[in-house]
Write a protein that holds these residues in place. Structure first.
Motif, PDB file in Angstrom:
ATOM      1  N   LEU A  46       6.206  -8.937   2.739  1.00 34.51           N
ATOM      2  CA  LEU A  46       7.511  -7.576   2.612  1.00 34.51           C
ATOM      3  C   LEU A  46       7.793  -6.440   3.417  1.00 34.51           C
ATOM      4  O   LEU A  46       6.651  -5.894   4.428  1.00 34.51           O
ATOM      5  CB  LEU A  46       6.585  -7.105   1.323  1.00 34.51           C
ATOM      6  CG  LEU A  46       7.093  -5.733   0.376  1.00 34.51           C
ATOM      7  CD1 LEU A  46       8.261  -5.801  -0.321  1.00 34.51           C
ATOM      8  CD2 LEU A  46       5.966  -5.370  -0.344  1.00 34.51           C
ATOM      9  N   ILE A  47       8.904  -6.159   3.470  1.00 38.83           N
ATOM     10  CA  ILE A  47       9.690  -5.158   4.230  1.00 38.83           C
ATOM     11  C   ILE A  47       9.627  -4.209   2.386  1.00 38.83           C
ATOM     12  O   ILE A  47      10.974  -3.921   2.243  1.00 38.83           O
ATOM     13  CB  ILE A  47      10.800  -5.751   4.271  1.00 38.83           C
ATOM     14  CG1 ILE A  47      10.743  -6.306   5.582  1.00 38.83           C
ATOM     15  CG2 ILE A  47      11.559  -4.089   5.507  1.00 38.83           C
ATOM     16  CD1 ILE A  47      11.778  -7.377   6.697  1.00 38.83           C
ATOM     17  N   ALA A  63       4.910   2.573  -8.265  1.00 42.92           N
ATOM     18  CA  ALA A  63       4.066   2.113  -9.439  1.00 42.92           C
ATOM     19  C   ALA A  63       4.907   0.420  -9.762  1.00 42.92           C
ATOM     20  O   ALA A  63       3.972  -0.458  -9.464  1.00 42.92           O
ATOM     21  CB  ALA A  63       4.677   2.062 -10.675  1.00 42.92           C
ATOM     22  N   ALA A  64       5.968   0.526  -9.001  1.00 44.85           N
ATOM     23  CA  ALA A  64       7.102  -1.152  -8.788  1.00 44.85           C
ATOM     24  C   ALA A  64       6.530  -1.271  -7.586  1.00 44.85           C
ATOM     25  O   ALA A  64       6.530  -2.737  -7.140  1.00 44.85           O
ATOM     26  CB  ALA A  64       9.136  -1.361  -9.150  1.00 44.85           C
ATOM     27  N   SER A  65       6.577  -0.855  -7.136  1.00 51.51           N
ATOM     28  CA  SER A  65       6.184  -0.656  -5.482  1.00 51.51           C
ATOM     29  C   SER A  65       5.008  -1.315  -4.544  1.00 51.51           C
ATOM     30  O   SER A  65       5.601  -2.840  -4.213  1.00 51.51           O
ATOM     31  CB  SER A  65       6.518  -0.143  -3.821  1.00 51.51           C
ATOM     32  OG  SER A  65       8.061   0.463  -5.305  1.00 51.51           O
ATOM     33  N   ALA A  66       4.460  -0.805  -5.768  1.00 47.81           N
ATOM     34  CA  ALA A  66       2.809  -1.417  -5.578  1.00 47.81           C
ATOM     35  C   ALA A  66       2.762  -3.061  -6.943  1.00 47.81           C
ATOM     36  O   ALA A  66       1.451  -3.917  -6.142  1.00 47.81           O
ATOM     37  CB  ALA A  66       2.025  -0.737  -6.541  1.00 47.81           C
ATOM     38  N   GLU A 101       4.514   4.302  -0.217  1.00 48.10           N
ATOM     39  CA  GLU A 101       3.967   3.207   1.679  1.00 48.10           C
ATOM     40  C   GLU A 101       2.694   3.474   1.355  1.00 48.10           C
ATOM     41  O   GLU A 101       1.951   2.271   1.688  1.00 48.10           O
ATOM     42  CB  GLU A 101       4.159   4.340   2.461  1.00 48.10           C
ATOM     43  CG  GLU A 101       5.505   4.601   2.822  1.00 48.10           C
ATOM     44  CD  GLU A 101       5.964   5.492   4.200  1.00 48.10           C
ATOM     45  OE1 GLU A 101       4.827   5.391   4.792  1.00 48.10           O
ATOM     46  OE2 GLU A 101       6.973   5.717   4.707  1.00 48.10           O
ATOM     47  N   LYS A 102       2.146   4.165   0.427  1.00 49.62           N
ATOM     48  CA  LYS A 102       0.545   4.025   0.557  1.00 49.62           C
ATOM     49  C   LYS A 102      -0.103   2.992  -0.545  1.00 49.62           C
ATOM     50  O   LYS A 102      -1.127   2.070  -0.201  1.00 49.62           O
ATOM     51  CB  LYS A 102      -0.109   4.923   0.170  1.00 49.62           C
ATOM     52  CG  LYS A 102      -0.090   6.551   0.854  1.00 49.62           C
ATOM     53  CD  LYS A 102      -1.059   7.979   0.376  1.00 49.62           C
ATOM     54  CE  LYS A 102      -0.465   8.436   1.701  1.00 49.62           C
ATOM     55  NZ  LYS A 102      -0.549  10.239   1.098  1.00 49.62           N
ATOM     56  N   ALA A 103       0.435   2.964  -1.514  1.00 50.85           N
ATOM     57  CA  ALA A 103       0.537   1.472  -2.380  1.00 50.85           C
ATOM     58  C   ALA A 103       0.751   0.596  -2.108  1.00 50.85           C
ATOM     59  O   ALA A 103      -0.014  -0.460  -3.145  1.00 50.85           O
ATOM     60  CB  ALA A 103       1.464   1.993  -4.116  1.00 50.85           C
ATOM     61  N   VAL A 104       1.896   0.537  -1.414  1.00 53.90           N
ATOM     62  CA  VAL A 104       2.562  -1.064  -1.014  1.00 53.90           C
ATOM     63  C   VAL A 104       1.009  -1.343   0.308  1.00 53.90           C
ATOM     64  O   VAL A 104       1.077  -2.954   0.083  1.00 53.90           O
ATOM     65  CB  VAL A 104       3.982  -1.152  -0.263  1.00 53.90           C
ATOM     66  CG1 VAL A 104       3.767  -2.240   0.972  1.00 53.90           C
ATOM     67  CG2 VAL A 104       4.686  -1.146  -1.112  1.00 53.90           C
TER      68      VAL A 104
END
Length: 313
Positions: A110-111, A94-97, A146-149
């Motif tokens: 974003l990396i 969630a935080a990554s998304a 990865e997918k969410a990002v």
């Protein structure tokens, strides 16, 4: 045209952690204006941000307007992820998304730091195009991240890396350095995993890759997608422990190799070796030989400093 140097801005999440500290230092020492954020250990050096607080995340990104965000913060201990799945998913997914969405809002590159544990370890080496099949919840949450990002920001780079070591604040910070006490206290025998094949990777090298990737991206907007980076020395934990002993002239006869697959804790892939040729073809990369890197990392934790003479002179 020349990039005006100090005007290049980078935001690093998880800047208090093992990798984050190295990434912050790498950018900071190479003419980037670097801001690090952390949570529990942030002050006074870094900004204190709870990545689950979307307003705080929005504010720091809009105030600082970074060109690049390196997202190092994660719950990366597989056994903790298994025992606290909801908290791990909040941070790793969630935080990554949300971070990806905010990065897109200001046009930041974003990396997202991911892991070799997205693979099941049955058919190495793995290219970026190989189909992931994580064995444990940690690998699953990082793959979902990865997918969410990518769903929230297709201009992202995903950087998958293996087990890390480097300059630690405590030996427990890395699955590699945590073995040092067992190596040093040779009065009792120690069982060491000799089943799982690992590729210990120095955080300084990963930090250099992040900076090189960021700098290439500023010149070439086609730099995005998934990348792999890894050390190239294949070792089990037993072999790492022997190499650590060797680096400090310590005995290793008390270390006992265990060749069965482990039965406790989260499942681990047997060999999730990453193929790094995609970054290498871009001229990106740095590798520190394991013995040199581990000696530098563990020297402060050496109990018997009398070895100083024999090891370093």
């Amino acid at each position: 045209e020349d990039v005006d140097i100090p005007s290049r801005r980078v935001l690093i999440t998880g800047a208090t952690g093992l990798l984050g500290r190295a990434v912050f230092k790498e950018f900071n020492e190479n003419n980037w204006n670097a801001v690090g954020c952390g949570y529990r250990r942030a002050q006074p050096r870094f900004e204190q941000i709870n990545l689950l607080d979307s307003i705080a995340v929005h504010d720091i990104i809009h105030d600082f307007q970074p060109h690049v965000i390196v997202h190092c913060a994660a719950e990366r201990r597989p056994d903790i992820v298994e025992s606290q799945p909801d908290a791990a998913s909040q941070l790793n997914v969630a935080a990554s998304a949300n971070l990806a969405k905010e990065a897109a809002g200001v046009g930041a590159f974003l990396i997202y730091i991911s892991t070799d544990y997205v693979f099941d370890g049955t058919s190495p080496p793995y290219k970026e195009t190989d189909v992931p099949n994580p064995l444990n919840l940690y690998g699953k949450t990082k793959l979902e991240g990865e997918k969410a990002v990518l769903e929230n920001n297709e201009e992202t780079a995903i950087l998958r890396i293996p087990v890390l070591y480097g300059e630690v604040e405590r030996l427990e910070e890395s699955a590699v350095t945590v073995m040092f006490d067992k190596v040093q206290f040779s009065n009792k025998s120690a069982n060491m995993d000799h089943w799982q094949q690992r590729f210990p990777t120095n955080v300084k090298d990963v930090a250099a890759v992040c900076r090189q990737l960021a700098e290439k991206r500023m010149l070439d907007p086609s730099i995005k997608g998934t990348f792999h980076w890894s050390g190239d020395e294949q070792m089990t934990k037993y072999e790492m422990a022997c190499a650590i002993a060797d680096a400090f002239n310590l005995p290793s006869s008390h270390l006992r190799p265990i060749t069965d697959s482990p039965v406790v804790g989260a499942l681990r892939p047997k060999n999730a070796q990453l193929d790094c040729s995609k970054l290498e073809m871009l001229g990106i990369g740095q590798r520190t030989p394991f013995r040199a890197g581990i000696r530098e990392s563990l020297w402060p934790f050496l109990v018997d400093k009398r070895w100083r003479q024999t090891v370093f002179h």
